[in-house]
Design a protein around this motif. Structure first.
Motif, PDB file in Angstrom:
ATOM      1  N   LYS A 149       6.311 -18.284  11.323  1.00 16.41           N
ATOM      2  CA  LYS A 149       6.614 -16.654  11.119  1.00 16.41           C
ATOM      3  C   LYS A 149       6.263 -16.234   9.835  1.00 16.41           C
ATOM      4  O   LYS A 149       5.812 -15.207   9.751  1.00 16.41           O
ATOM      5  CB  LYS A 149       8.038 -16.935  11.457  1.00 16.41           C
ATOM      6  CG  LYS A 149       8.565 -15.304  11.244  1.00 16.41           C
ATOM      7  CD  LYS A 149      10.149 -15.466  11.399  1.00 16.41           C
ATOM      8  CE  LYS A 149      10.748 -13.915  11.288  1.00 16.41           C
ATOM      9  NZ  LYS A 149      12.403 -13.890  11.150  1.00 16.41           N
ATOM     10  N   VAL A 150       6.493 -17.142   8.695  1.00 13.64           N
ATOM     11  CA  VAL A 150       6.338 -16.362   7.260  1.00 13.64           C
ATOM     12  C   VAL A 150       4.795 -16.173   7.235  1.00 13.64           C
ATOM     13  O   VAL A 150       4.326 -15.561   6.557  1.00 13.64           O
ATOM     14  CB  VAL A 150       6.868 -17.171   6.159  1.00 13.64           C
ATOM     15  CG1 VAL A 150       8.288 -17.245   6.268  1.00 13.64           C
ATOM     16  CG2 VAL A 150       6.535 -18.805   6.070  1.00 13.64           C
ATOM     17  N   LEU A 151       3.907 -17.065   7.832  1.00  8.06           N
ATOM     18  CA  LEU A 151       2.379 -17.007   7.781  1.00  8.06           C
ATOM     19  C   LEU A 151       1.927 -15.977   8.630  1.00  8.06           C
ATOM     20  O   LEU A 151       0.756 -15.934   8.377  1.00  8.06           O
ATOM     21  CB  LEU A 151       1.977 -18.310   7.849  1.00  8.06           C
ATOM     22  CG  LEU A 151       1.923 -19.573   6.826  1.00  8.06           C
ATOM     23  CD1 LEU A 151       1.527 -20.801   7.274  1.00  8.06           C
ATOM     24  CD2 LEU A 151       1.997 -19.139   5.428  1.00  8.06           C
ATOM     25  N   GLY A 152       2.562 -15.421   9.624  1.00  5.19           N
ATOM     26  CA  GLY A 152       2.203 -14.405  10.522  1.00  5.19           C
ATOM     27  C   GLY A 152       1.219 -15.069  11.484  1.00  5.19           C
ATOM     28  O   GLY A 152       0.205 -14.752  12.090  1.00  5.19           O
ATOM     29  N   ASP A 153       1.413 -16.722  11.639  1.00  2.00           N
ATOM     30  CA  ASP A 153       0.409 -17.431  12.461  1.00  2.00           C
ATOM     31  C   ASP A 153       0.769 -17.084  13.943  1.00  2.00           C
ATOM     32  O   ASP A 153       2.030 -17.128  14.383  1.00  2.00           O
ATOM     33  CB  ASP A 153       0.844 -18.853  12.172  1.00  2.00           C
ATOM     34  CG  ASP A 153      -0.962 -19.389  12.113  1.00  2.00           C
ATOM     35  OD1 ASP A 153      -1.828 -18.872  12.340  1.00  2.00           O
ATOM     36  OD2 ASP A 153      -0.689 -20.628  11.862  1.00  2.00           O
ATOM     37  N   ARG A 154      -0.262 -17.420  14.542  1.00  6.87           N
ATOM     38  CA  ARG A 154       0.062 -17.311  16.053  1.00  6.87           C
ATOM     39  C   ARG A 154      -1.025 -18.462  16.882  1.00  6.87           C
ATOM     40  O   ARG A 154      -1.814 -18.940  16.269  1.00  6.87           O
ATOM     41  CB  ARG A 154      -0.508 -15.943  16.706  1.00  6.87           C
ATOM     42  CG  ARG A 154       0.067 -14.811  16.196  1.00  6.87           C
ATOM     43  CD  ARG A 154      -0.399 -13.552  16.769  1.00  6.87           C
ATOM     44  NE  ARG A 154       0.585 -12.458  16.315  1.00  6.87           N
ATOM     45  CZ  ARG A 154       0.705 -11.530  15.335  1.00  6.87           C
ATOM     46  NH1 ARG A 154      -0.339 -12.396  14.051  1.00  6.87           N
ATOM     47  NH2 ARG A 154       1.475 -10.901  15.111  1.00  6.87           N
ATOM     48  N   PRO A 155      -0.430 -18.964  18.012  1.00  8.55           N
ATOM     49  CA  PRO A 155      -1.358 -19.846  18.845  1.00  8.55           C
ATOM     50  C   PRO A 155      -2.917 -19.292  18.700  1.00  8.55           C
ATOM     51  O   PRO A 155      -3.079 -18.072  18.956  1.00  8.55           O
ATOM     52  CB  PRO A 155      -0.615 -19.914  19.892  1.00  8.55           C
ATOM     53  CG  PRO A 155       0.734 -19.571  19.931  1.00  8.55           C
ATOM     54  CD  PRO A 155       0.605 -18.321  18.528  1.00  8.55           C
TER      55      PRO A 155
END
Length: 230
Positions: A75-81
């Protein structure tokens, strides 16, 4: 500029698109990011990560904690699959049911990785490669994960000590190569600069103190050389 920047020399610093990353729920989230970033060459088994960060928990409890920590980190990295959409940036983390791995092909920069890559590029020590060596030592702005600790996670603390010792040894070797190079070139001032940095990193290193005295004497500063001997 890379989207994600992780500095592990000195205090842990993480920026995303030039802004400090906030919103970490706990130091366990930061610890997971640091560990994955350094050990990026190998997919890390979830079981191992859970045991690393929660050694005193049951396996079920530790793995549940890992899921929560991983969710916060993404979430904090704005990461997505990984997405099939054209032009979508690769994720920072490669996540499967069994493993988690930091994605070195993502738009991320890690100072420890840059440091070791520059050291490899600096072999052998010659005029062409000396700039790689200088760039490498400029990344060493403090000890590895300086001031960061994870009480209750002895395996992680041990990893930090071992990795920190390895990186310090590499830094000392690099500084020694620079000192020797500039001394051979007759540039005592530059050689002295890198020798002082060795003394600052390891004040007990007698070889560095001897080189300081020798370089001070070469510069005609015999009084300073004698004072350093004392």
């Amino acid at each position: 500029m890379p989207r994600l920047s992780i500095r592990l020399f000195g205090p842990l610093r993480v920026t995303l698109d030039g802004e400090p990353v906030t919103g970490f729920d706990s130091d366990k989230v930061r610890a997971l990011l640091a560990y994955l970033a350094v050990e990026a060459e190998t997919p890390q088994a979830r079981e191992r990560l859970a045991g690393l960060l929660w050694p005193d928990h049951t396996e079920q409890s530790a793995r549940a904690n890992l899921r929560h920590v991983l969710a916060n980190l993404r979430k904090v990295l704005g990461d997505r699959p990984r997405s099939g959409a054209r032009g979508a940036p690769p994720p920072f983390l490669l996540v499967s049911r069994r493993t988690i791995q930091f994605n070195r092909t993502s738009d991320a920069w890690v100072d420890v990785s840059a440091f070791t890559d520059l050291l490899q590029a600096s072999q052998p020590t010659n005029q062409q490669n000396i700039m790689h060596l200088e760039d490498a030592v400029e990344l060493v702005r403090g000890g590895f994960l300086e001031g960061f600790s994870l009480p209750g996670s002895s395996a992680f603390e041990e990893w930090v000590l071992v990795e920190g010792a390895r990186l310090q040894r590499l830094a000392m070797e690099a500084l020694g190569r620079l000192s020797d190079w500039y001394e051979r070139q007759g540039t005592a001032e530059r050689a002295l600069e890198y020798t002082w940095r060795q003394v600052a990193l390891e004040p007990w290193r007698e070889e560095a103190h001897r080189q300081v005295m020798r370089l001070l004497a070469l510069k005609g500063q015999r009084g300073a050389a004698l004072a350093q001997y004392e």
